[in-house]
Scaffold this motif. Structure first.
Motif, mmCIF file in Angstrom:
data_model
loop_
_atom_site.group_PDB
_atom_site.id
_atom_site.type_symbol
_atom_site.label_atom_id
_atom_site.label_comp_id
_atom_site.label_asym_id
_atom_site.label_seq_id
_atom_site.Cartn_x
_atom_site.Cartn_y
_atom_site.Cartn_z
ATOM 1 N N SER A 25 6.066 -48.756 3.659
ATOM 2 C CA SER A 25 6.457 -48.172 2.373
ATOM 3 C C SER A 25 7.120 -49.204 1.464
ATOM 4 C CB SER A 25 7.399 -46.984 2.603
ATOM 5 O OG SER A 25 8.548 -47.383 3.330
ATOM 6 N N VAL A 26 7.959 -50.073 2.020
ATOM 7 C CA VAL A 26 8.631 -51.084 1.196
ATOM 8 C C VAL A 26 7.614 -52.075 0.627
ATOM 9 C CG1 VAL A 26 10.329 -52.941 1.206
ATOM 10 C CG2 VAL A 26 10.777 -50.828 2.473
ATOM 11 N N ALA A 27 6.653 -52.488 1.445
ATOM 12 C CA ALA A 27 5.646 -53.449 0.977
ATOM 13 C C ALA A 27 4.813 -52.868 -0.154
ATOM 14 C CB ALA A 27 4.750 -53.860 2.145
ATOM 15 N N ILE A 28 4.428 -51.596 -0.050
ATOM 16 C CA ILE A 28 3.618 -50.974 -1.108
ATOM 17 C C ILE A 28 4.454 -50.761 -2.353
ATOM 18 C CG2 ILE A 28 2.259 -48.951 -1.725
ATOM 19 C CD1 ILE A 28 0.982 -50.865 0.319
ATOM 20 N N ARG A 29 5.721 -50.382 -2.207
ATOM 21 C CA ARG A 29 6.577 -50.188 -3.374
ATOM 22 C C ARG A 29 6.727 -51.496 -4.153
ATOM 23 N NH1 ARG A 29 10.832 -48.699 -0.894
ATOM 24 N NH2 ARG A 29 10.167 -46.535 -0.720
ATOM 25 N N ARG A 30 6.966 -52.598 -3.437
ATOM 26 C CA ARG A 30 7.093 -53.892 -4.110
ATOM 27 C C ARG A 30 5.782 -54.326 -4.742
ATOM 28 N NH1 ARG A 30 10.543 -57.075 0.593
ATOM 29 N NH2 ARG A 30 12.588 -56.167 0.109
ATOM 30 N N SER A 31 4.695 -54.091 -4.040
ATOM 31 C CA SER A 31 3.383 -54.486 -4.555
ATOM 32 C C SER A 31 3.054 -53.728 -5.834
ATOM 33 C CB SER A 31 2.319 -54.224 -3.486
ATOM 34 O OG SER A 31 1.049 -54.623 -3.928
ATOM 35 N N ALA A 32 3.245 -52.393 -5.816
ATOM 36 C CA ALA A 32 2.941 -51.582 -6.998
ATOM 37 C C ALA A 32 3.861 -51.933 -8.155
ATOM 38 C CB ALA A 32 3.055 -50.094 -6.648
ATOM 39 N N ARG A 33 5.141 -52.179 -7.859
ATOM 40 C CA ARG A 33 6.089 -52.495 -8.922
ATOM 41 C C ARG A 33 5.795 -53.859 -9.531
ATOM 42 N NH1 ARG A 33 12.252 -51.753 -7.390
ATOM 43 N NH2 ARG A 33 11.442 -49.625 -7.157
ATOM 44 N N GLN A 41 -3.068 -38.550 3.750
ATOM 45 C CA GLN A 41 -3.445 -39.884 4.204
ATOM 46 C C GLN A 41 -4.405 -40.506 3.197
ATOM 47 O OE1 GLN A 41 -2.702 -42.070 6.950
ATOM 48 N NE2 GLN A 41 -3.872 -43.368 5.554
ATOM 49 N N PRO A 42 -3.965 -41.492 2.410
ATOM 50 C CA PRO A 42 -4.890 -42.149 1.482
ATOM 51 C C PRO A 42 -5.985 -42.899 2.243
ATOM 52 C CG PRO A 42 -2.599 -42.578 0.875
ATOM 53 C CD PRO A 42 -2.583 -41.963 2.239
ATOM 54 N N LEU A 43 -7.189 -42.867 1.688
ATOM 55 C CA LEU A 43 -8.346 -43.560 2.263
ATOM 56 C C LEU A 43 -9.035 -44.340 1.142
ATOM 57 C CD1 LEU A 43 -9.756 -40.457 4.152
ATOM 58 C CD2 LEU A 43 -8.521 -42.323 5.237
ATOM 59 N N VAL A 64 -10.330 -58.130 -2.209
ATOM 60 C CA VAL A 64 -11.254 -57.071 -2.621
ATOM 61 C C VAL A 64 -10.526 -55.786 -2.993
ATOM 62 C CG1 VAL A 64 -13.219 -57.953 -1.313
ATOM 63 C CG2 VAL A 64 -11.608 -56.392 -0.199
ATOM 64 N N ALA A 65 -9.216 -55.664 -2.702
ATOM 65 C CA ALA A 65 -8.483 -54.440 -3.030
ATOM 66 C C ALA A 65 -6.997 -54.718 -2.960
ATOM 67 C CB ALA A 65 -8.849 -53.298 -2.078
ATOM 68 N N LEU A 66 -6.240 -53.927 -3.741
ATOM 69 C CA LEU A 66 -4.783 -53.918 -3.639
ATOM 70 C C LEU A 66 -4.424 -52.907 -2.562
ATOM 71 C CD1 LEU A 66 -3.887 -53.785 -7.446
ATOM 72 C CD2 LEU A 66 -4.091 -55.807 -5.993
ATOM 73 N N ALA A 67 -3.913 -53.388 -1.446
ATOM 74 C CA ALA A 67 -3.674 -52.519 -0.288
ATOM 75 C C ALA A 67 -2.769 -51.354 -0.655
ATOM 76 C CB ALA A 67 -3.040 -53.333 0.844
ATOM 77 N N GLY A 68 -3.255 -50.150 -0.387
ATOM 78 C CA GLY A 68 -2.461 -48.958 -0.601
ATOM 79 C C GLY A 68 -2.262 -48.569 -2.041
ATOM 80 N N VAL A 69 -2.879 -49.297 -2.985
ATOM 81 C CA VAL A 69 -2.667 -49.011 -4.403
ATOM 82 C C VAL A 69 -3.985 -48.685 -5.103
ATOM 83 C CG1 VAL A 69 -1.721 -49.877 -6.578
ATOM 84 C CG2 VAL A 69 -0.650 -50.531 -4.409
ATOM 85 N N MET A 70 -4.919 -49.645 -5.141
ATOM 86 C CA MET A 70 -6.183 -49.440 -5.858
ATOM 87 C C MET A 70 -7.221 -50.431 -5.354
ATOM 88 S SD MET A 70 -6.956 -49.481 -9.995
ATOM 89 C CE MET A 70 -5.966 -48.016 -10.301
ATOM 90 N N GLY A 71 -8.480 -49.986 -5.342
ATOM 91 C CA GLY A 71 -9.568 -50.843 -4.906
ATOM 92 C C GLY A 71 -10.012 -51.811 -5.983
ATOM 93 N N GLY A 72 -10.891 -52.730 -5.607
ATOM 94 C CA GLY A 72 -11.420 -53.705 -6.545
ATOM 95 C C GLY A 72 -12.754 -53.258 -7.120
ATOM 96 N N GLU A 73 -13.007 -53.688 -8.348
ATOM 97 C CA GLU A 73 -14.229 -53.279 -9.037
ATOM 98 C C GLU A 73 -15.468 -53.874 -8.371
ATOM 99 O OE1 GLU A 73 -14.836 -52.798 -13.639
ATOM 100 O OE2 GLU A 73 -15.374 -54.849 -13.059
ATOM 101 N N ALA A 74 -15.358 -55.060 -7.798
ATOM 102 C CA ALA A 74 -16.532 -55.742 -7.248
ATOM 103 C C ALA A 74 -17.098 -55.030 -6.032
ATOM 104 C CB ALA A 74 -16.166 -57.183 -6.881
#
Length: 822
Positions: A358-366, A269-271, A329-339
Motif C-alpha cells: 500500500s505504501v509503494a502504490i501511494r507513493r507511486s500514484a502521488r 482485487q484489481p486486475l 509496460v504499466a504503472l503497477a497498481g495504478v494504470m496500464g500502458g497504451e502500447a
C-alpha cells in the motif's frame, strides 16, 4: 462506492427497503450519502414496436410513426430521431409518464399539425447516458434471457432500471468494504441474512515455458500471478455486465476489460489484462532471450511511459513499474500502458493478478498525480488471502464471455504464511461492558450478554474460543480479510458496539452543567494582549518550527521539511523576518507583538517556556504633511515609551539596566529589563550590521519578555481585582535637581537612590532633560530630574520639603560622587 441492490441481493438475502438498509449501514459506520432510485427514471415506459414510419408532411427532420405497445390501437407518435424506422423494438413513454432525468411529463400534443400520443425514448432521456444520437433500439430477445420481447412490458428490467443504488463511503481502515463481497459480509453481520459468496469454477492451468515472473522488489510486490489466455474474441460485454458497471459508475469498454473491472468491484482485487502479442512486440525490441519476462521494479531516472489515458508520464524513482523484458509496460497498481492495451484486434491475453504494498502504490500514484480505482484499493490494502480466488473468478468470467483457453500460469509468491494473517486477540468480557456501558433493554438497563457478543463476532467472520486459563476471557481469531483493521482488544469492542447498534446504548449526561471559566493564565494573557493592542501593536503568529543551525536548538528527528527541522529558541528572529517581509511586500514598517513558546536544549535536557516578543520601527504618526510625506524614524525614547505604556497599563514597575549579551542588538542601545529583582527580558535596537544585511530602516527595536514571570507578578490579588486607592486632595510641591553624572551610571540606579532617600513624602521622580556636549565634562552627561512631594493629610511647607530634598542631594553625592548643578 456505489452499491447496486440487485447485485447485492445475489450475494446476500435482503428484505429491507433501500431506506432501511441505508439507515442500518449509516449507523454501522458506512455513511450512505445518496439513495439513487432508478426505478423512478422510467416508470410508465414500456416496450413498443414501430409498425410504420413515414416522413412528417410539414417537417423534414420529423417522422410520423405507428407504435404498437401491446394493448389498444397503435399509438401515433411523432419522432425526431434519425435512426427511427419500421420493425424495431423501442422504449415508449406513454401519455402521463414523467421522466425525471429531463424533467418532462408526456402529454398528447399536435406537432406541426400531426397529433403525437407519446414519446420514443433514447438512453439519455432515461438517464443512462449523457447524450444519445438517437432512440434506443432493443434486440428481438431480452437482455437477460432468450425469450422474445413482449409488447407492453416494463422496460426497466431490460435496461437495469429496476434497481436502487446506494452511494456510501467506507472509512479509511475498512479496505475490505470497497467491494460488493465486503458490503455483503457487512449486511449479513448487521441483519443476520444468509450470505452466498460467488465461487469460481475449478481450473487446472499448466505451467509451461514462454512466461517468466521476475519480482525485483518482493516487499513492494509480495505476490504476482500471470495467466496466458489464448483464442479470445473481443466484443462488447453482455448487457447485464454493462449495466452492472454503469450502476457502479464505470464506463463499459469491451468484454475483457469489463470482466477485470467487474471482479475488482466484486472482490476488491484489481486486475489488469495485457495484449500478449503486443508484449511479444515489446520483447522483440529487446536483446533478451525468447520467453516474456514480466518484472516488477522501481523506475529509473529518465524513463517514461505512455499510459492508457494517452498521457506520456515522466517516471520517478518512487514509481513502481511492470516491465516486459525490463521495458516499462504499466504503472503497477495504478494504470496500464497504451502500447500493450487490449484492443479490438486482441486474440491472446496475459492476465495480471497481483498484490502490491500500500505504501509503494501511494507513493507511486502521488509522484505522478494520478489516482485510479485500482490505486485507491491498493493504497488501503488488498486482501492477501483471496488473490487466487479473484484470479480464478476472472479467468472463468473471461472464458465465459470472451471465449479462449487458459494455457499457462506462472506465480511468484513471497507472501507470509496464511496462518500468520489469522490474528488471535484476547477479549475480556468484563472489559467490553466496562468500555461500552449499559444497553437499553426496554423496561430496564443491563449489560451485553456473552451470547450476544459471540453472535456478533461470529457474524463478522471471527472464531471465538474460551481461554482455558482465564474466566470470562475469549481468544478471538480474526478472519484474513479483516487482518488490517482488527489488531487489538479495543478494535473488537468497537466492532461489538457498531454491530449491536450505537443507538441502543444508554446515554449518560452530567447531573448538572457548570459555567465555563478562564484560567488565571488565560485571563492574564488576554489582559497582556489588550495592553499591547492599546499601545498600537498588531499581534503576529509564526510557526514554532525554524531552520536548524543555531546553538541550543532542539532538532526534530523526522521533520516534514528541511526548512522546518528545528524548534525556535526565541521570538526575535521570526519578528525580524516578518518585519523584513512586510517591507519587501510594500506594506511599510511593522509594529507588532507575538505570544508563543520557545524551546532550548542543554545538558539538563529540553526547556520549554512561554514568551512575548515585539518589534517596533514604524512611524506611529498619522498624516505626514509636516514631514513632506516621509516616515520619521522612531527614536529610542519613543520605542521605550511604547513599552513603558504597556507596563504602566499592567501596573508593573520595570527597571532598565545596560546589556550587551545579544550580539544581534546594538551594544550601546540595549537594556535588560528587571521585575521585582528577576530578569524579565531584553529591549534594544537592532545592530547596524544586521539592519544593513536585511535592508531594514535605520532604527528598529525589539523586545522579548518571560511570560511566566509576568504571570507571577500579575497573579496577585491587587492585580487581579483592581481596588480604589485614595488620592491626596492637597497640592504638591515640586523641586528640580540637576547634576553631572558618569555615563556608566544608569538612570534607573539614580531613580532608585532618589526614591530611597525621598521616603514617603516623595510621590514621583521624572527625568526631563539630558545633555551631552559643550560644557559637560568628558565621560559625563548632564541630567535633570523633577521630584514631586505630596502628603495625603496636609499641604506641605517649605520647612518640611527642604530637609527631605537636601537629603536626596546628599545621598546622590555620597553614593555616585556627582557634581550638583542645582
Amino acid at each position: 462506492m456505489r452499491i447496486s441492490l440487485n447485485w447485492l441481493r445475489e450475494i446476500v438475502d435482503i428484505t429491507m427497503t433501500p431506506e432501511e438498509l441505508a439507515h442500518t449501514l449509516t449507523m454501522a459506520g458506512f455513511e450512505v450519502e445518496e439513495i439513487e432510485d432508478r426505478r423512478t427514471w422510467a416508470d410508465g415506459v414500456v416496450i413498443g414496436k414501430v409498425l410504420e414510419c413515414q416522413r412528417h408532411p410539414n417537417a423534414d427532420k420529423l417522422s410520423v410513426t405507428k407504435v404498437d405497445i401491446g394493448k389498444g390501437e397503435p399509438l401515433n407518435i411523432v419522432c425526431g430521431a434519425p435512426n427511427v424506422r419500421a420493425d424495431i423494438y423501442v422504449a415508449v413513454a406513454t401519455v402521463g409518464t414523467y421522466l425525471p432525468k429531463i424533467d418532462v411529463k408526456i402529454r398528447a400534443a399536435n406537432l406541426r399539425g400531426v397529433r403525437s400520443e407519446g414519446m420514443i425514448c433514447s438512453l439519455a432521456e432515461l438517464g443512462l447516458s449523457k447524450e444519445s444520437a438517437g432512440i434506443h433500439i432493443f434486440d428481438e430477445v431480452g437482455a437477460h434471457s432468450r425469450a422474445p420481447l413482449q409488447l407492453g412490458d416494463d422496460v426497466r428490467p431490460l435496461l437495469g432500471l429496476d434497481d436502487t443504488i446506494l452511494d456510501l463511503t467506507a472509512t479509511a481502515n475498512r479496505a475490505d468494504a470497497l467491494c460488493m463481497v465486503g458490503i455483503a459480509r457487512e449486511v449479513a453481520a448487521l441483519t443476520g441474512a444468509t450470505l452466498r459468496l460467488p465461487q469460481p469454477d475449478a481450473l487446472s492451468i499448466p505451467t509451461t515455458e514462454g512466461l517468466e515472473i521476475a519480482v525485483l522488489q518482493p516487499q513492494a510486490c509480495p505476490a504476482y500471478i500471470g495467466t496466458v489466455i489464448e483464442g479470445i474474441k473481443i466484443a462488447p460485454s453482455p448487457e447485464w455486465l454493462q449495466q452492472r458497471l454503469q450502476a457502479a459508475g464505470m464506463r463499459p469498454i469491451n468484454n475483457v476489460v469489463d470482466a477485470t473491472n467487474y471482479i475488482m468491484l466484486e472482490w476488491g482485487q484489481p486486475l489488469h489484462a495485457f495484449d500478449r502479442d503486443r508484449l511479444l512486440a515489446v520483447r522483440a525490441h529487446s536483446s533478451a532471450p525468447l520467453p516474456i519476462t514480466i518484472g516488477v521494479r522501481f523506475a529509473e531516472s529518465g524513463e517514461s511511459l505512455k499510459t492508457l489515458d494517452g498521457q506520456s508520464r515522466n517516471l520517478t524513482s518512487q514509481t513502481l513499474l511492470i516491465t516486459a523484458n525490463d521495458k516499462p509496460v504499466a504503472l503497477a497498481g495504478v494504470m496500464g500502458g497504451e502500447a500493450t492495451e487490449v484492443g479490438d484486434t486482441t486474440q491472446n491475453l496475459l492476465l495480471e493478478a497481483a498484490l502490491f504494498d500500500s505504501v509503494a502504490i501511494r507513493r507511486s500514484a502521488r509522484s505522478l498525480g494520478l489516482r485510479t480505482e485500482a490505486s485507491a484499493r491498493y493504497e488501503r490494502g488488498v486482501n492477501y488471502a483471496e488473490l487466487e480466488l479473484a484470479c480464478r473468478r476472472a479467468i472463468s468470467l473471461i472464458q465465459q464471455i470472451a471465449g479462449g483457453t487458459a494455457v499457462s500460469q506462472q506465480i511468484a509468491d513471497r507472501r507470509p504464511d496464511m496462518g500468520t494473517l489469522s490474528r488471535s486477540i484476547q477479549l475480556r468480557l468484563d472489559r467490553v461492558n466496562q468500555i461500552l456501558g449499559l444497553v437499553d433493554l426496554g423496561d430496564t438497563d443491563g449489560e451485553l450478554q456473552p451470547d450476544e457478543m459471540q453472535q456478533i463476532l461470529t457474524a463478522l467472520g471471527c472464531q471465538v474460543t474460551p481461554d482455558a486459563e482465564k474466566e470470562r476471557v475469549w481468544i478471538v481469531t480474526v478472519p484474513p480479510y479483516r487482518y488490517r483493521d482488527l489488531e487489538r482488544e479495543i478494535d473488537l469492542i468497537e466492532e461489538i458496539a457498531r454491530v449491536y447498534g450505537y443507538d441502543k446504548f444508554c446515554t449518560t449526561l452530567p447531573e448538572a452543567t457548570e459555567f465555563g471559566f478562564l484560567s488565571v493564565e488565560q485571563q492574564l494573557t488576554r489582559q497582556i494582549r489588550a495592553a499591547m493592542r492599546a499601545a498600537g501593536l498588531t499581534e503576529l503568529m509564526h510557526y514554532s518550527l525554524v531552520k536548524p543551525g543555531e546553538d541550543r536548538q532542539v532538532v526534530l528527528a523526522n521533520p516534514l521539511f528541511a526548512e522546518y527541522a528545528a524548534l525556535r529558541t526565541d521570538l526575535i528572529a521570526g519578528l525580524v523576518d516578518a518585519f523584513q517581509y512586510n517591507l519587501e511586500q510594500g506594506n511599510g514598517a511593522l509594529n507588532g507583538f507575538e505570544i508563543g513558546r520557545i524551546f532550548t536544549q542543554d545538558e539538563a535536557g529540553i526547556d520549554e517556556m512561554e514568551a512575548i516578543g515585539g518589534i517596533l520601527g514604524g512611524d506611529p504618526t498619522q498624516g505626514k504633511w509636516v514631514s513632506a510625506g516621509r516616515d520619521r524614524p522612531m527614536s529610542w525614547y519613543e520605542a521605550k515609551g511604547i513599552l513603558d505604556s504597556v507596563f504602566q497599563r499592567l501596573g508593573l514597575s520595570i527597571e532598565y539596566q545596560p546589556s550587551r549579551q545579544d550580539t544581534r542588538l546594538h551594544p550601546g542601545r540595549t537594556a535588560s529589563l528587571w521585575l521585582q529583582g528577576n530578569r524579565l527580558g531584553v529591549f534594544g535596537q537592532l545592530h547596524p550590521q544586521l539592519r544593513q544585511e536585511r535592508g531594514l530602516p535605520d532604527e528598529v527595536y525589539v523586545f522579548q519578555l518571560d511570560l511566566d514571570l509576568l504571570f507571577d507578578a500579575l497573579d496577585v490579588e491587587e492585580m487581579l481585582v483592581p481596588r480604589f486607592k485614595p488620592y491626596s486632595t492637597y497640592p504638591a510641591a515640586d523641586r528640580d535637581i540637576a547634576f553631572f553624572a558618569p555615563v556608566d551610571v544608569s538612570v534607573a540606579e539614580l531613580e532608585r537612590a532618589i526614591a530611597h532617600a525621598g521616603g514617603q513624602l516623595l510621590e514621583s521622580v521624572e527625568l526631563f532633560d539630558e545633555y551631552r556636549g559643550q560644557g559637560v565634562p568628558a565621560g559625563q552627561r548632564s541630567l535633570a530630574f523633577r521630584l514631586v512631594y505630596r502628603a495625603s493629610d496636609r499641604t506641605l511647607t517649605d520647612a518640611e520639603v527642604e530637609p527631605v530634598h537636601q537629603k536626596v542631594r546628599e545621598s546622590l553625592v555620597e553614593k555616585f560622587s556627582l557634581n550638583l548643578r542645582s
